[in-house]
Structure formats: C-alpha cells, structure tokens
Design an enzyme around this catalytic site. Structure first.
Site, PDB file in Angstrom:
ATOM      1  N   ASP A  36      41.447  38.559  46.012  1.00  0.00           N
ATOM      2  CA  ASP A  36      42.246  39.041  45.066  1.00  0.00           C
ATOM      3  C   ASP A  36      42.634  40.500  44.725  1.00  0.00           C
ATOM      4  OD1 ASP A  36      41.720  36.278  43.829  1.00  0.00           O
ATOM      5  OD2 ASP A  36      39.670  36.506  43.911  1.00  0.00           O
ATOM      6  N   GLY A 143      42.450  35.688  36.629  1.00  0.00           N
ATOM      7  CA  GLY A 143      41.935  36.842  36.085  1.00  0.00           C
ATOM      8  C   GLY A 143      40.774  37.816  36.036  1.00  0.00           C
ATOM      9  N   PHE A 144      40.113  36.691  35.854  1.00  0.00           N
ATOM     10  CA  PHE A 144      38.479  36.667  35.880  1.00  0.00           C
ATOM     11  C   PHE A 144      37.414  35.694  37.059  1.00  0.00           C
ATOM     12  CE2 PHE A 144      40.148  38.278  32.150  1.00  0.00           C
ATOM     13  CZ  PHE A 144      39.899  39.879  32.440  1.00  0.00           C
ATOM     14  N   GLY A 146      34.010  33.639  37.068  1.00  0.00           N
ATOM     15  CA  GLY A 146      32.356  33.400  36.550  1.00  0.00           C
ATOM     16  C   GLY A 146      33.311  32.382  35.081  1.00  0.00           C
ATOM     17  N   ASP A 174      40.374  27.513  43.405  1.00  0.00           N
ATOM     18  CA  ASP A 174      39.733  28.134  43.168  1.00  0.00           C
ATOM     19  C   ASP A 174      39.768  28.180  41.365  1.00  0.00           C
ATOM     20  OD1 ASP A 174      39.408  30.987  43.001  1.00  0.00           O
ATOM     21  OD2 ASP A 174      41.143  31.920  43.331  1.00  0.00           O
TER      22      ASP A 174
HETATM   23  C1  DX5 Z   1      40.094  34.838  39.389  1.00  0.00           C
HETATM   24  C2  DX5 Z   1      40.454  34.552  41.244  1.00  0.00           C
HETATM   25  C3  DX5 Z   1      39.374  33.757  41.611  1.00  0.00           C
HETATM   26  C4  DX5 Z   1      37.773  34.242  41.215  1.00  0.00           C
HETATM   27  C5  DX5 Z   1      36.633  32.916  40.861  1.00  0.00           C
HETATM   28  O1  DX5 Z   1      41.561  34.665  38.963  1.00  0.00           O
HETATM   29  O2  DX5 Z   1      41.489  34.013  41.465  1.00  0.00           O
HETATM   30  O3  DX5 Z   1      39.172  33.810  43.236  1.00  0.00           O
HETATM   31  O4  DX5 Z   1      36.838  34.787  42.109  1.00  0.00           O
HETATM   32  O5  DX5 Z   1      35.484  33.242  40.804  1.00  0.00           O
HETATM   33  P1  DX5 Z   1      34.599  32.138  40.295  1.00  0.00           P
HETATM   34  O6  DX5 Z   1      34.319  31.586  41.509  1.00  0.00           O
HETATM   35  O7  DX5 Z   1      33.523  32.867  39.771  1.00  0.00           O
HETATM   36  O8  DX5 Z   1      35.394  31.099  39.281  1.00  0.00           O
HETATM   37 ZN    ZN Z   2      41.507  34.384  43.565  1.00  0.00          ZN
END
Ligand code: DX5
Ligand code: ZN
Length: 225
Positions: A36, A143-144, A146, A174
C-alpha cells in the site's frame, strides 16, 4: 493443485522496522505481496517512501502487487511498474487519463488494475473492461488497516463479476478481510483477497493465510445477477 483463489497479504500494519523478515513469514504460502502506497493526500495516512518501496520490491521473494493511494497516479503508476512490481493498481478517483496510464503500466511490464473507493460505481468504468487485468473493489475507505468490512460493497462485487463475464480479469477485495468475511466476498465473486491485520495480528501469519485460502476455496461464487 493450483488454488482457485489468490491471497495477497498487506504489510501496511506489519513491523516496518523489520519489513523483509515480515515478508519472509508469509512468502511460502502467498500469491503476491500487497504494498500500500499512501501519500497523505489521496487518503489521510502515509505509508512507505519511494526508497522504502524500492527496498521492498527488490528484496521481496513474492511478486509485488502495488496499491497506489496517491494523487498523481498517472505518473507513479508507470514508475512502480518500472521499479519491478508485477501488478500496479491505480484509483479511478485520482487517475486523470485512465487509458493512457493503464497502457503505460503494461508497457513497463506489470499487470494493470483499477481500484474503486466505496462511493465509486463500477458502471462508470465499463469502458476499461477490455484493458485492465484486475479490478479492486475497496471494502473499506482507503487509508488504514484494521477497519470493518463493508458488506454493502458486495452488490458492487457481484455486478463487477457479472460485467467481467469470461474475460480473464481478476477481482480483488481489500479491507476487513478475515476468517469471518472472506466467504462473503468469495460468494459475491471476488477471487483475489488482500488481508492485512487478520494476517499480521495473528500468532502465525502463514497459518492464517492457509486458513483464509481454505475458506475461500470451499465457497462457490454465486454468479449471474
Ligand atoms: C487500506 C489498505 C489495505 C489495508 C488492509 O487503505 O488498502 O490494503 O492494509 O488492511 P486490513 O486487512 O487490516 O483491513
Ligand atoms: Zn490496499
């Protein structure tokens, strides 16, 4: 036997100070490594610098699936392909010339993919069905790691699967993918799963990937909307 699904662990929330050993922990059981890239402008978070990304791309035993959450994806998309990523995903919301950027990613040797934030509709992008190698339907706001899985995105996943038809286009989800949600996304038609916290918060990341794969493999997609 070759698996019918792909599992791409995301290292966004892995230990960044020891990133190559974090990748090593999942390298034997994963299909791609999900990288990411956040510039702090497209979404309210930053992740890896260009130098850190190059270190990961060159040191990863797994092919790299770069997910660019940046405002200048027309420029950065081809750069990540040229740097050696085997798949590069740009967001429809930040790519100004989608056709040209897809072409430039492919001409630098990578698979090219388009990502849609939760508010973006797949119908708007059917023009690109014969150009892309993958669609990424976000199941959280970018963005994040979790965050909670947005099951309301499953309609969009099903529609996308339907539009893809017989084309060999991968369909990735995702955000919030875990043992509790992967079968829901597989049933809707996804075949490529990113998992971040589910993998790296578990005591045994490789075992978690195997468990996620087994759940997805046993679930039949319900096709035909
Ligand atoms: C969020 C990212 C994701 C993130 C997924 O913006 O694109 O790839 O790392 O993390 P989890 O699986 O914890 O939702
Ligand atoms: Zn991602």
């Amino acid at each position: 036997m070759k698996s019918s699904v792909r599992i791409h662990p995301s290292i966004l929330n892995a230990d960044h100070s020891n990133i190559l050993s974090e990748i090593e922990r999942v390298s034997k059981v994963s299909d791609f490594l999900h990288l990411d890239i956040l510039d702090g402008k497209f979404a309210p978070n930053t992740s890896f610098t260009w130098e850190q990304a190059l270190h990961i791309i060159s040191g990863s035993p797994l092919p790299v699936d770069a997910h660019l959450m940046v405002i200048d994806s027309d420029v950065q998309g081809p750069q990540y392909a040229e740097a050696g990523c085997k798949s590069v995903t740009v967001h429809v919301e930040s790519t100004k010339d989608i056709k040209r950027t897809i072409r430039n990613i492919k001409s630098n040797g990578a698979r090219a993919s388009l990502a849609l934030k939760p508010a973006s509709q797949i119908e708007t992008y059917i023009d690109h069905l014969d150009d892309v190698d993958m669609f990424l339907i976000m199941t959280v706001e970018p963005g994040f790691g979790g965050q909670s899985f947005m099951s309301e995105m499953m309609d969009k996943v099903s529609k996308t699967r339907h539009l893809i038809g017989d084309r060999p286009i991968w369909l990735q989800v995702d955000g919030g993918i875990s043992k509790a949600t992967i079968e829901i996304a597989r049933a809707a038609g996804a075949d490529t799963f990113v998992a971040g916290s589910a993998v790296y918060k578990s005591d045994d990341p490789a075992e978690m990937i195997n468990a996620l794969r087994a759940l997805a493999e046993r679930t039949k997609p319900v096709i035909g909307v």
